[in-house]
Design a protein around this motif. Structure first.
Motif, PDB file in Angstrom:
ATOM      1  N   GLU A   1       4.472  -4.200   8.276  1.00 26.38           N
ATOM      2  CA  GLU A   1       5.748  -4.124   8.437  1.00 26.38           C
ATOM      3  C   GLU A   1       6.446  -5.049   7.534  1.00 26.38           C
ATOM      4  OE1 GLU A   1       6.585  -3.937  13.077  1.00 26.38           O
ATOM      5  OE2 GLU A   1       5.055  -5.206  12.553  1.00 26.38           O
ATOM      6  N   SER A   2       7.883  -4.562   7.294  1.00 27.78           N
ATOM      7  CA  SER A   2       8.715  -5.561   6.734  1.00 27.78           C
ATOM      8  C   SER A   2       8.749  -6.926   7.250  1.00 27.78           C
ATOM      9  CB  SER A   2      10.184  -5.080   6.803  1.00 27.78           C
ATOM     10  OG  SER A   2      10.508  -3.940   6.164  1.00 27.78           O
ATOM     11  N   GLY A   3       8.619  -7.883   6.585  1.00 31.30           N
ATOM     12  CA  GLY A   3       8.485  -9.304   6.801  1.00 31.30           C
ATOM     13  C   GLY A   3       7.006  -9.727   7.144  1.00 31.30           C
ATOM     14  N   CYS A   4       6.299  -9.113   6.866  1.00 33.30           N
ATOM     15  CA  CYS A   4       4.666  -9.424   6.749  1.00 33.30           C
ATOM     16  C   CYS A   4       4.021 -10.453   5.906  1.00 33.30           C
ATOM     17  CB  CYS A   4       3.645  -8.138   7.319  1.00 33.30           C
ATOM     18  SG  CYS A   4       3.237  -7.312   5.772  1.00 33.30           S
ATOM     19  N   GLY A   5       4.830 -10.246   4.653  1.00 37.25           N
ATOM     20  CA  GLY A   5       4.381 -11.128   3.703  1.00 37.25           C
ATOM     21  C   GLY A   5       3.812 -10.475   2.340  1.00 37.25           C
ATOM     22  N   LYS A   6       3.744  -9.029   2.447  1.00 38.24           N
ATOM     23  CA  LYS A   6       3.245  -8.232   1.309  1.00 38.24           C
ATOM     24  C   LYS A   6       3.891  -8.466   0.147  1.00 38.24           C
ATOM     25  CE  LYS A   6       4.801  -3.744   3.247  1.00 38.24           C
ATOM     26  NZ  LYS A   6       5.817  -4.355   3.978  1.00 38.24           N
TER      27      LYS A   6
ATOM     28  N   GLN B   1      -7.855   4.886 -17.015  1.00 36.82           N
ATOM     29  CA  GLN B   1      -7.621   3.847 -17.859  1.00 36.82           C
ATOM     30  C   GLN B   1      -8.622   2.604 -17.254  1.00 36.82           C
ATOM     31  OE1 GLN B   1      -3.821   2.860 -19.386  1.00 36.82           O
ATOM     32  NE2 GLN B   1      -3.086   5.020 -19.337  1.00 36.82           N
ATOM     33  N   ASP B   2      -9.270   3.089 -16.275  1.00 31.61           N
ATOM     34  CA  ASP B   2     -10.077   1.933 -15.556  1.00 31.61           C
ATOM     35  C   ASP B   2      -9.195   0.663 -15.287  1.00 31.61           C
ATOM     36  OD1 ASP B   2     -12.575   1.243 -14.533  1.00 31.61           O
ATOM     37  OD2 ASP B   2     -12.926   0.031 -16.187  1.00 31.61           O
ATOM     38  N   LEU B   3      -7.899   1.172 -14.650  1.00 29.16           N
ATOM     39  CA  LEU B   3      -7.233  -0.057 -14.293  1.00 29.16           C
ATOM     40  C   LEU B   3      -7.471  -0.588 -12.885  1.00 29.16           C
ATOM     41  CD1 LEU B   3      -3.560   1.618 -15.343  1.00 29.16           C
ATOM     42  CD2 LEU B   3      -5.070  -0.086 -16.700  1.00 29.16           C
ATOM     43  N   GLY B   4      -6.972  -1.880 -12.379  1.00 24.67           N
ATOM     44  CA  GLY B   4      -6.853  -2.225 -10.856  1.00 24.67           C
ATOM     45  C   GLY B   4      -5.708  -1.976 -10.574  1.00 24.67           C
ATOM     46  N   LEU B   5      -5.754  -1.379  -9.323  1.00 26.02           N
ATOM     47  CA  LEU B   5      -4.615  -0.906  -8.503  1.00 26.02           C
ATOM     48  C   LEU B   5      -4.379  -1.970  -7.140  1.00 26.02           C
ATOM     49  CD1 LEU B   5      -1.531   0.564  -8.381  1.00 26.02           C
ATOM     50  CD2 LEU B   5      -2.990   2.302  -7.211  1.00 26.02           C
ATOM     51  N   MET B   6      -3.205  -2.579  -7.191  1.00 27.02           N
ATOM     52  CA  MET B   6      -2.817  -2.989  -5.699  1.00 27.02           C
ATOM     53  C   MET B   6      -1.195  -2.261  -5.286  1.00 27.02           C
ATOM     54  SD  MET B   6      -1.562  -6.918  -4.297  1.00 27.02           S
ATOM     55  CE  MET B   6      -3.294  -7.461  -4.663  1.00 27.02           C
ATOM     56  N   MET B   7      -1.591  -1.517  -4.308  1.00 19.72           N
ATOM     57  CA  MET B   7      -0.231  -0.817  -3.948  1.00 19.72           C
ATOM     58  C   MET B   7       0.110  -1.298  -2.659  1.00 19.72           C
ATOM     59  SD  MET B   7       0.189   3.463  -3.233  1.00 19.72           S
ATOM     60  CE  MET B   7       0.145   3.747  -4.927  1.00 19.72           C
ATOM     61  N   ILE B   8       1.355  -1.459  -2.439  1.00 21.70           N
ATOM     62  CA  ILE B   8       1.982  -2.249  -1.333  1.00 21.70           C
ATOM     63  C   ILE B   8       2.786  -1.209  -0.584  1.00 21.70           C
ATOM     64  CG2 ILE B   8       3.437  -3.935  -0.320  1.00 21.70           C
ATOM     65  CD1 ILE B   8       2.391  -5.679  -2.665  1.00 21.70           C
ATOM     66  N   SER B   9       2.710  -1.005   0.704  1.00 23.68           N
ATOM     67  CA  SER B   9       3.610  -0.053   1.475  1.00 23.68           C
ATOM     68  C   SER B   9       3.205  -0.401   2.795  1.00 23.68           C
ATOM     69  CB  SER B   9       2.827   1.395   1.282  1.00 23.68           C
ATOM     70  OG  SER B   9       3.743   2.106   1.941  1.00 23.68           O
ATOM     71  N   HIS B  10       4.317   0.102   3.736  1.00 24.97           N
ATOM     72  CA  HIS B  10       4.244   0.047   5.273  1.00 24.97           C
ATOM     73  C   HIS B  10       3.626   1.366   5.616  1.00 24.97           C
ATOM     74  CE1 HIS B  10       7.399   2.793   4.324  1.00 24.97           C
ATOM     75  NE2 HIS B  10       7.578   3.111   5.382  1.00 24.97           N
ATOM     76  N   ASP B  11       3.348   2.419   4.750  1.00 27.06           N
ATOM     77  CA  ASP B  11       3.011   3.701   5.426  1.00 27.06           C
ATOM     78  C   ASP B  11       1.265   3.733   5.091  1.00 27.06           C
ATOM     79  OD1 ASP B  11       2.268   6.341   5.671  1.00 27.06           O
ATOM     80  OD2 ASP B  11       4.278   7.160   4.523  1.00 27.06           O
ATOM     81  N   LEU B  12       0.712   3.404   6.048  1.00 27.74           N
ATOM     82  CA  LEU B  12      -0.795   3.430   6.183  1.00 27.74           C
ATOM     83  C   LEU B  12      -1.443   4.810   5.859  1.00 27.74           C
ATOM     84  CD1 LEU B  12      -1.986   0.731   7.181  1.00 27.74           C
ATOM     85  CD2 LEU B  12      -2.906   1.856   9.187  1.00 27.74           C
ATOM     86  N   ALA B  13      -0.711   5.981   6.126  1.00 24.26           N
ATOM     87  CA  ALA B  13      -1.348   7.217   5.759  1.00 24.26           C
ATOM     88  C   ALA B  13      -1.190   7.431   4.149  1.00 24.26           C
ATOM     89  CB  ALA B  13      -0.199   8.463   6.365  1.00 24.26           C
ATOM     90  N   VAL B  14      -0.201   7.086   3.425  1.00 24.88           N
ATOM     91  CA  VAL B  14      -0.172   6.984   2.381  1.00 24.88           C
ATOM     92  C   VAL B  14      -1.132   6.245   1.505  1.00 24.88           C
ATOM     93  CG1 VAL B  14       1.168   6.400   0.215  1.00 24.88           C
ATOM     94  CG2 VAL B  14       2.309   7.753   1.762  1.00 24.88           C
ATOM     95  N   LEU B  15      -1.338   4.835   1.976  1.00 22.60           N
ATOM     96  CA  LEU B  15      -2.406   4.262   1.434  1.00 22.60           C
ATOM     97  C   LEU B  15      -3.953   4.636   1.659  1.00 22.60           C
ATOM     98  CD1 LEU B  15      -0.910   0.708   2.367  1.00 22.60           C
ATOM     99  CD2 LEU B  15      -0.771   1.716   0.204  1.00 22.60           C
ATOM    100  N   SER B  16      -4.042   5.070   2.752  1.00 23.04           N
ATOM    101  CA  SER B  16      -5.347   5.682   3.136  1.00 23.04           C
ATOM    102  C   SER B  16      -5.734   6.723   2.215  1.00 23.04           C
ATOM    103  CB  SER B  16      -5.523   6.192   4.688  1.00 23.04           C
ATOM    104  OG  SER B  16      -4.750   7.343   5.013  1.00 23.04           O
ATOM    105  N   ASP B  17      -4.923   7.517   1.752  1.00 23.55           N
ATOM    106  CA  ASP B  17      -4.878   8.761   1.104  1.00 23.55           C
ATOM    107  C   ASP B  17      -5.163   8.356  -0.417  1.00 23.55           C
ATOM    108  OD1 ASP B  17      -5.129  11.663   0.712  1.00 23.55           O
ATOM    109  OD2 ASP B  17      -3.246  11.458  -0.328  1.00 23.55           O
ATOM    110  N   THR B  18      -4.663   7.216  -0.868  1.00 24.64           N
ATOM    111  CA  THR B  18      -4.507   7.065  -2.327  1.00 24.64           C
ATOM    112  C   THR B  18      -5.527   5.821  -2.646  1.00 24.64           C
ATOM    113  OG1 THR B  18      -2.360   6.924  -2.350  1.00 24.64           O
ATOM    114  CG2 THR B  18      -3.025   5.964  -4.053  1.00 24.64           C
ATOM    115  N   CYS B  19      -5.832   4.992  -1.501  1.00 24.06           N
ATOM    116  CA  CYS B  19      -6.626   3.743  -2.086  1.00 24.06           C
ATOM    117  C   CYS B  19      -8.170   3.603  -1.494  1.00 24.06           C
ATOM    118  CB  CYS B  19      -5.866   2.403  -1.494  1.00 24.06           C
ATOM    119  SG  CYS B  19      -4.313   2.370  -2.147  1.00 24.06           S
ATOM    120  N   ASP B  20      -8.835   2.772  -2.211  1.00 24.28           N
ATOM    121  CA  ASP B  20     -10.305   2.799  -1.719  1.00 24.28           C
ATOM    122  C   ASP B  20     -10.461   1.982  -0.373  1.00 24.28           C
ATOM    123  OD1 ASP B  20     -11.076   4.058  -4.062  1.00 24.28           O
ATOM    124  OD2 ASP B  20     -10.749   2.430  -5.081  1.00 24.28           O
ATOM    125  N   ARG B  21      -9.567   0.798  -0.549  1.00 26.82           N
ATOM    126  CA  ARG B  21      -9.772  -0.113   0.543  1.00 26.82           C
ATOM    127  C   ARG B  21      -8.226  -0.490   1.100  1.00 26.82           C
ATOM    128  NH1 ARG B  21     -14.664  -2.121   1.596  1.00 26.82           N
ATOM    129  NH2 ARG B  21     -13.851  -3.870   2.708  1.00 26.82           N
TER     130      ARG B  21
END
Length: 350
Positions: free
Chosen positions: A56-61, A215-235
């Motif tokens: 959520e907003s305010g969690c520190g991400k 490009q073999d990049l590393g990605l850190m994606m921040i979001s409140h939306d777990l559905a988006v992250l689960s569809d996009t990220c590995d972990r």
């Protein structure tokens, strides 16, 4: 100690620490007003890996993201280690930090209209870091700008446009092009699609995934939306009150969260075709705690629908909750007890 790491990469095996692109150890961030925004966070990202950070907003991400490149306001206390390609960002001299911010890692902020300069053409804004950090000629920078725009799906001719002449999705593509301008190895995307409609959001997410793979990049994606992250990220790493309270494979955390907070975030998004989530949506009463006045014990216990009496006094460290899955919960070793509906939970905390 609150310990979380991405030792188990998407391919399955653990990589030695010296090979990690980003390795954060025991990161603590305290603002000048005493607010403990990030507390004892450990995480890592490898080249080609996509890590999602949820909460959520305010969690520190977002504070976590800004801390990685020392973008926090003056007076903020930061401790721990932030190793980028083995070099600690927190001990770098300022000249080195400025170089790393573009060539080593870059950030894509939410709200591109607020990040772009309204009175400069977008081509000039993308060219600026290329001229500064790559020491390119004007001709070389202009050519690179055109290549970057085409790489993110925009015609090179759009370099002459002003930000207000572009749609929201196009502006976000410009921000991604700018983030890639100096060929960084790590991209930090802070809510990159929040202000976009669903169709454009999907396009931007697919673009980011494609760039990471190509490009073999590393990605850190921040979001409140777990559905988006689960569809996009590995972990996924789920943050609450400045700490990581759950981490594991993205699909596993989303579908089978082992922390009540992660479960509540997941349940907040109805599943298509799932009547239970449509007709009985679950919510989470209350708000995250004030970082300057955190509750004792497990910081989530005042809002937790399955808290035990001991949770009010005993803090919880991350522990095994399944294969490559960790949770900072007393129930981590077993399936979470049934949680009440949002109405029942509200009654419990009233």
């Amino acid at each position: 100690m609150n310990h979380v790491s991405n030792d188990d990469v998407a391919a399955g095996g653990a990589r030695p620490a010296e090979q990690r692109l980003l390795d954060v150890k025991n990161l603590e961030v305290t603002y000048a007003n005493g607010a403990a925004a990030v507390r004892g966070v450990h995480l890592s990202v490898d080249a080609g890996q996509k890590l999602g950070v949820a909460g959520e907003s305010g969690c520190g991400k977002s504070t976590l993201a800004l801390a990685l490149l020392r973008l926090l306001p003056a007076g903020t206390k930061v401790s721990g280690e932030i190793l980028l390609d083995g070099e600690d960002v927190l001990t770098m001299k300022w000249g080195r930090v400025r170089a790393v911010r573009w060539a080593g890692a870059s950030i894509v902020f939410q709200g591109a209209m607020h990040s772009l300069n309204a009175v400069h053409r977008i081509g000039d804004q993308i060219a600026e870091p290329i001229l500064l950090h790559k020491k390119a000629t004007q001709t070389g920078a202009k050519k690179k700008v055109g290549e970057l725009l085409e790489h993110v799906g925009l015609p090179a001719a759009r370099a002459d446009a002003y930000p207000h002449e572009l749609s929201g999705g196009q502006r976000q593509r410009v921000m991604i092009a700018m983030a890639l301008a100096c060929d960084p190895r790590l991209i930090i995307a802070d809510e990159p699609t929040t202000a976009l409609d669903v169709m454009i959001q999907a396009q931007i997410l697919r673009l980011i995934e494609q760039l990471v793979a190509e490009q073999d990049l590393g990605l850190m994606m921040i979001s409140h939306d777990l559905a988006v992250l689960s569809d996009t990220c590995d972990r996924l790493a789920v943050m609450y009150a400045g700490r990581v309270v759950e981490e594991g494979p993205a699909s596993e955390v989303y579908e089978n969260a082992r922390h009540p907070y992660g479960k509540a975030l997941s349940a907040a998004f109805p599943r298509i075709g799932d009547a239970a989530s449509r007709f009985a949506p679950r919510g989470l009463p209350g708000d995250p705690p004030d970082p300057s006045a955190l509750p004792s014990g497990c910081t989530f216990h005042p809002r937790c629908p399955v808290a035990l009496d001991s949770c009010a006094t005993d803090d919880q460290a991350l522990r095994d909750a399944g294969p490559h899955h960790r949770s900072a919960c007393v129930h981590a070793g077993s399936q979470l007890p049934a949680q009440p509906t949002s109405a029942s939970a509200a009654e419990r905390t009233s």
